[in-house]
Scaffold this motif. Structure first.
Motif, PDB file in Angstrom:
ATOM      1  N   ARG A 167       0.827  -1.207   0.000  1.00  0.00           N
ATOM      2  CA  ARG A 167       0.000   0.000   0.000  1.00  0.00           C
ATOM      3  C   ARG A 167       0.859   1.253   0.000  1.00  0.00           C
ATOM      4  O   ARG A 167       0.730   2.135   0.846  1.00  0.00           O
ATOM      5  CB  ARG A 167      -0.945   0.021   1.193  1.00  0.00           C
ATOM      6  CG  ARG A 167      -2.070  -0.958   1.091  1.00  0.00           C
ATOM      7  CD  ARG A 167      -3.149  -0.628   2.119  1.00  0.00           C
ATOM      8  NE  ARG A 167      -4.238  -1.569   2.038  1.00  0.00           N
ATOM      9  CZ  ARG A 167      -4.558  -2.424   2.986  1.00  0.00           C
ATOM     10  NH1 ARG A 167      -3.892  -2.453   4.100  1.00  0.00           N
ATOM     11  NH2 ARG A 167      -5.564  -3.248   2.817  1.00  0.00           N
ATOM     12  N   CYS A 178      -0.342   4.827   1.174  1.00  0.00           N
ATOM     13  CA  CYS A 178      -1.651   5.234   0.653  1.00  0.00           C
ATOM     14  C   CYS A 178      -2.421   6.049   1.693  1.00  0.00           C
ATOM     15  O   CYS A 178      -3.042   7.056   1.351  1.00  0.00           O
ATOM     16  CB  CYS A 178      -2.461   4.012   0.236  1.00  0.00           C
ATOM     17  SG  CYS A 178      -1.766   3.124  -1.171  1.00  0.00           S
ATOM     18  N   ALA A 235      -6.555   1.998   0.265  1.00  0.00           N
ATOM     19  CA  ALA A 235      -5.606   1.634  -0.795  1.00  0.00           C
ATOM     20  C   ALA A 235      -5.877   2.500  -2.025  1.00  0.00           C
ATOM     21  O   ALA A 235      -6.976   3.013  -2.216  1.00  0.00           O
ATOM     22  CB  ALA A 235      -5.755   0.159  -1.164  1.00  0.00           C
TER      23      ALA A 235
END
Length: 124
Positions: A21, A37, A67
């Motif tokens: 992520r 993220c 995400a």
């Protein structure tokens, strides 16, 4: 928004690492930044997050597991990040992405302090 100048730090490569992520930015001078993220989501340049005037903007909570599902180029000056929580209205200019990358630690600490002061959580 200032236009592109010869000094504008433009990433040569942008890689979305879904497993971790993170959005990884690679620059011509060899520097690389991995931006989570969650960090990119809570610092979205959108009016929804920044607010419509001066001040700290709208505190984003519950974004720990967010995400990025798409990275879309916008002209030659920015990218649009599409998040899995439906947020997709911020344009991340090359200047702003570089600012987030180089000031990540300070900005992240500020975010955590704002969460704590509000009694809010990173968890949904």
């Amino acid at each position: 928004m200032a236009g592109l100048t010869p000094d504008t730090p433009i990433p040569e490569e942008i890689t979305l690492e879904a497993q971790s992520r993170q959005l990884v930015l690679a620059y011509a001078d060899g520097t690389r930044y991995a931006l989570p993220c969650e960090f990119l989501r809570v610092y979205s340049p959108s009016a929804e997050v920044r607010g419509h005037g001066v001040g700290p903007g709208v505190l984003q909570t519950g974004k720990r597991d967010v995400a990025i599902i798409d990275v879309l180029p916008v002209g030659n000056y920015a990218v649009k990040l599409v998040f899995d929580d439906g947020h997709d209205s911020g344009l991340y200019s090359w200047e702003y992405l570089h600012e987030l990358a180089t000031k990540h630690d300070a900005y992240w600490q500020l975010y955590l302090e704002r969460l704590a002061a509000a009694g809010a959580s990173r968890d949904a």
